[in-house]
Each structure stands twice: as structure tokens, then as C-alpha cells.
Design a protein around this motif. Sequence first.
Motif, PDB file in Angstrom:
ATOM      1  N   TYR A 129       0.858  -1.182   0.000  1.00 27.15           N
ATOM      2  CA  TYR A 129       0.000   0.000   0.000  1.00 27.15           C
ATOM      3  C   TYR A 129       0.899   1.238   0.000  1.00 27.15           C
ATOM      4  N   ASN A 130       0.385   2.346  -0.523  1.00 26.05           N
ATOM      5  CA  ASN A 130       1.090   3.619  -0.396  1.00 26.05           C
ATOM      6  C   ASN A 130       0.275   4.536   0.524  1.00 26.05           C
ATOM      7  N   GLY A 131       0.597   5.819   0.553  1.00 31.08           N
ATOM      8  CA  GLY A 131      -0.068   6.713   1.492  1.00 31.08           C
ATOM      9  C   GLY A 131      -1.559   6.842   1.288  1.00 31.08           C
ATOM     10  N   ILE A 132      -2.005   6.851   0.033  1.00 32.47           N
ATOM     11  CA  ILE A 132      -3.438   6.947  -0.225  1.00 32.47           C
ATOM     12  C   ILE A 132      -4.120   5.630   0.127  1.00 32.47           C
ATOM     13  N   GLY A 133      -3.454   4.521  -0.160  1.00 28.56           N
ATOM     14  CA  GLY A 133      -3.979   3.217   0.251  1.00 28.56           C
ATOM     15  C   GLY A 133      -4.075   3.117   1.770  1.00 28.56           C
ATOM     16  N   TYR A 134      -3.085   3.696   2.450  1.00 23.88           N
ATOM     17  CA  TYR A 134      -3.097   3.726   3.920  1.00 23.88           C
ATOM     18  C   TYR A 134      -4.346   4.440   4.416  1.00 23.88           C
ATOM     19  N   LEU A 135      -4.644   5.618   3.850  1.00 22.54           N
ATOM     20  CA  LEU A 135      -5.828   6.368   4.265  1.00 22.54           C
ATOM     21  C   LEU A 135      -7.102   5.563   3.996  1.00 22.54           C
ATOM     22  N   LYS A 136      -7.152   4.867   2.875  1.00 24.82           N
ATOM     23  CA  LYS A 136      -8.330   4.066   2.548  1.00 24.82           C
ATOM     24  C   LYS A 136      -8.563   2.979   3.597  1.00 24.82           C
ATOM     25  N   LEU A 137      -7.483   2.299   4.016  1.00 28.93           N
ATOM     26  CA  LEU A 137      -7.600   1.258   5.028  1.00 28.93           C
ATOM     27  C   LEU A 137      -7.932   1.843   6.396  1.00 28.93           C
ATOM     28  N   LEU A 138      -7.284   2.974   6.728  1.00 30.19           N
ATOM     29  CA  LEU A 138      -7.554   3.616   8.014  1.00 30.19           C
ATOM     30  C   LEU A 138      -9.015   4.043   8.098  1.00 30.19           C
ATOM     31  N   ASN A 139      -9.554   4.515   7.000  1.00 30.14           N
ATOM     32  CA  ASN A 139     -10.954   4.928   6.997  1.00 30.14           C
ATOM     33  C   ASN A 139     -11.915   3.747   7.079  1.00 30.14           C
ATOM     34  N   LYS A 140     -11.445   2.553   6.718  1.00 27.57           N
ATOM     35  CA  LYS A 140     -12.258   1.365   6.950  1.00 27.57           C
ATOM     36  C   LYS A 140     -12.415   1.123   8.451  1.00 27.57           C
ATOM     37  N   LEU A 141     -11.316   1.290   9.205  1.00 32.30           N
ATOM     38  CA  LEU A 141     -11.394   1.164  10.657  1.00 32.30           C
ATOM     39  C   LEU A 141     -12.300   2.261  11.225  1.00 32.30           C
ATOM     40  N   ASN A 142     -12.146   3.476  10.700  1.00 37.20           N
ATOM     41  CA  ASN A 142     -12.963   4.589  11.179  1.00 37.20           C
ATOM     42  C   ASN A 142     -14.448   4.340  10.920  1.00 37.20           C
ATOM     43  N   ALA A 143     -14.757   3.805   9.745  1.00 37.09           N
ATOM     44  CA  ALA A 143     -16.151   3.504   9.400  1.00 37.09           C
ATOM     45  C   ALA A 143     -16.716   2.438  10.338  1.00 37.09           C
ATOM     46  N   ALA A 144     -15.870   1.474  10.709  1.00 36.18           N
ATOM     47  CA  ALA A 144     -16.298   0.434  11.645  1.00 36.18           C
ATOM     48  C   ALA A 144     -16.622   1.044  13.010  1.00 36.18           C
TER      49      ALA A 144
END
Length: 363
Positions: A295-310
Motif C-alpha cells: 500500500y502507499n499513502g493513499i492506500g493507507y488512508l483508505k484502510l484507516l478509513n475502513k477502521l474509522n467507518a467500523a
Amino acid sequence: MPKKLKLILINISILLIGILLIELCFGGWFSNSNQLSNLGIIKDAKFEFDVSHLYNTDTPTVTYTRDKYGLRGVSTYNQPEKINILTVGGSTTDQRYLDDSQTWQEILEKTYRDNGKEIYVSNAGVDGQSTYGHLKSTEIWFPKIEKLQPEIILFYVGINDFYRVNSDSKYDDIQELENSGGFMSQLKDKSVLYNVYRKLKGMQKATKFEVGHRKIDFSRVSYTKNEYVSEKLLEIYDEKNLKAFKARIQKLIAYSKSINATPIFITQPTLHYRIRNGVVYGTGATKYLEDTYGYNGIGYLKLLNKLNAAMKEVAGLKHIIDLTNDEEWNAIDFYDYYHNTPTGAKKLGAKIYQKLNELGFVK
């Protein structure tokens, strides 16, 4: 019995006796203090750190203090009965390399005071803890603090849980949470040797994922608008990680309600990405989880926002403060990708006050 076999058995016996003595002396089997220490909770301590290697400051020596209960806070020192807001999180909550007077908790408390409100904020952050560790705090640490009765618990979480990826289908941390009283759980809580292993492993991961404390020259970091994240990593997050993460959030909510406190979850910002006018720029370098999933930085944000959505799904929007997607974070606010400078902590404390006010929790 052959002499060689006899010698091997004697050595094994000596080793086992040594392990037993170490566990009895330093483990948490009989001592609550040792158990808390093994979990990384520092009590009744005062340190001075030179932070000149981390960020520019006119006062390079900072003071880091923990009271006899293991809590950090100037106005609540050894007075847990005063605490209105308890803050729980990892190193970004602990803020080991900021002075006692500079943490975002102190800024939050001062902002309340400046607005005519006598609210006391205490810091229960523990360096390296994820929501697993926060659950242990609610089981082992907080119940031992007499007169601790916060009205609000702020959980500043997400970053440390981001790296808890598991692709092994045989592992089920939900089941582990549900069987928290079992032998393995007791062993992990009380064994000094296990906790030495855990800390060494944590240090290794901190180095690998660059979550340890170090100074980063962001003028040399390359950002991109191109997203990269492994499809398999997205699949693992959706099928395994998010389900387990939700279970831990639910338990943190249940604990808060059991002591009549309101749980509020704050999502975390990092400088692995920047958001400007709705456009995301992420760090260009590819990182890997489990040495496989990129993953790169944008991929990181996408995954982090999955946790946030949870978190939002479990806690509800009225109990979420979203700072992950805030556009106002700058290089001056961080000394590495995750940890705030005094300038960043001041901004963070002010933002949390503002968000609490918007949610109706400032009275």
C-alpha cells in the motif's frame, strides 16, 4: 541413565527453576504492581527527556510525569476523583516527548477553563497500545484506581490497530476476547517473560512500520495522487480485521457504560497523506503488511478509513470525532508521521474541544 541424558535433564531442570523464580519475582502472579508494569503502565515516576533531536524548540528538555495511579495530568495528579474526562490511547495519547504542560489533554483542559468551565482532563495513554491493550486497561488497570469516575472517556484510536493484520483463518481474536478469563489470557496478562517478548516484538514492528519516535524531514518526502493498495489486503480487512475491531470497540463501549461514562472515539490523523481542497496526496513509497500486502499513502488512508467507518457503525456518529480526514494538518504539526509537536498538540486539543462542542458535550 546415560550421563549425557542425565546432564541434559539437569540443565533443563535448572532452566525451568530459573524461569519459575523469574516469574514469581517479576511476574504479575502475586503483585498487581508487577502486572501493571508488565503491561507497560508506568506509575509514580518523573523523567526528563532531551527532545532537540525530534523537533525545534526553545526548551529542549521536557518533563514527563506519571502519578501513583499511572495517570498523566498536572491538575489531576494523584487526584482521580477530580477527573471529568479520561483519555485512552497509544503513544499519540501518551505523548512521551511533550512536556506535561504541552500535551493535547492540557490544551483541552485549558480551553475549557478559558471558556469558563472547570473540567479536568487526565491522560491514560500507553505507548504502543492498540484497542487490545485498552481492553486490558479496563480489566486490570482502571478498576484498581479508587474514585475514578469520569463523565467522558475519549478513545484516540486507529493507528495501532491498522497494523494488526492477520491472514491466518485459524486465528480468531473475537474468540480470544470472549475467553479472556482462560489460562492463555492469564498467562499473557501476568507472565513477565511473555511481556518481554511482546515488547521486543512491538519494538521490532515499530521500527519496521516507522511508528517509533524519530524526526522526519517532510520536505524530502514524496507525495502522489495515485492510489495503491493490495486487493488481497482490502479483502483481509473486510473479512477479518473489521469484524474483530468492531468487537473490541463494542467492549470498550460496554465498559464505559458500566461506569456511567460516555464513550467518544476520535479518529487519528497522520502525515502519510495530506488532504487539500478535497484532493488526497499520499506518500509515494510502497509499504508492506505481513511482508506481502502493499500500500502507499493513499492506500493507507483508505484502510484507516475502513477502521474509522467500523467505529462509526458501532459507536454512532454522535460519538465520533473525525480528525483523520481533517484538511488542516501540516508538517509543523508532526515530528514523524504520527506524533505531534507542541504546535500540533495545541491544534489537536483545540480541535477536540471544538468537536465536543459541536456534538453537544460541552456544557
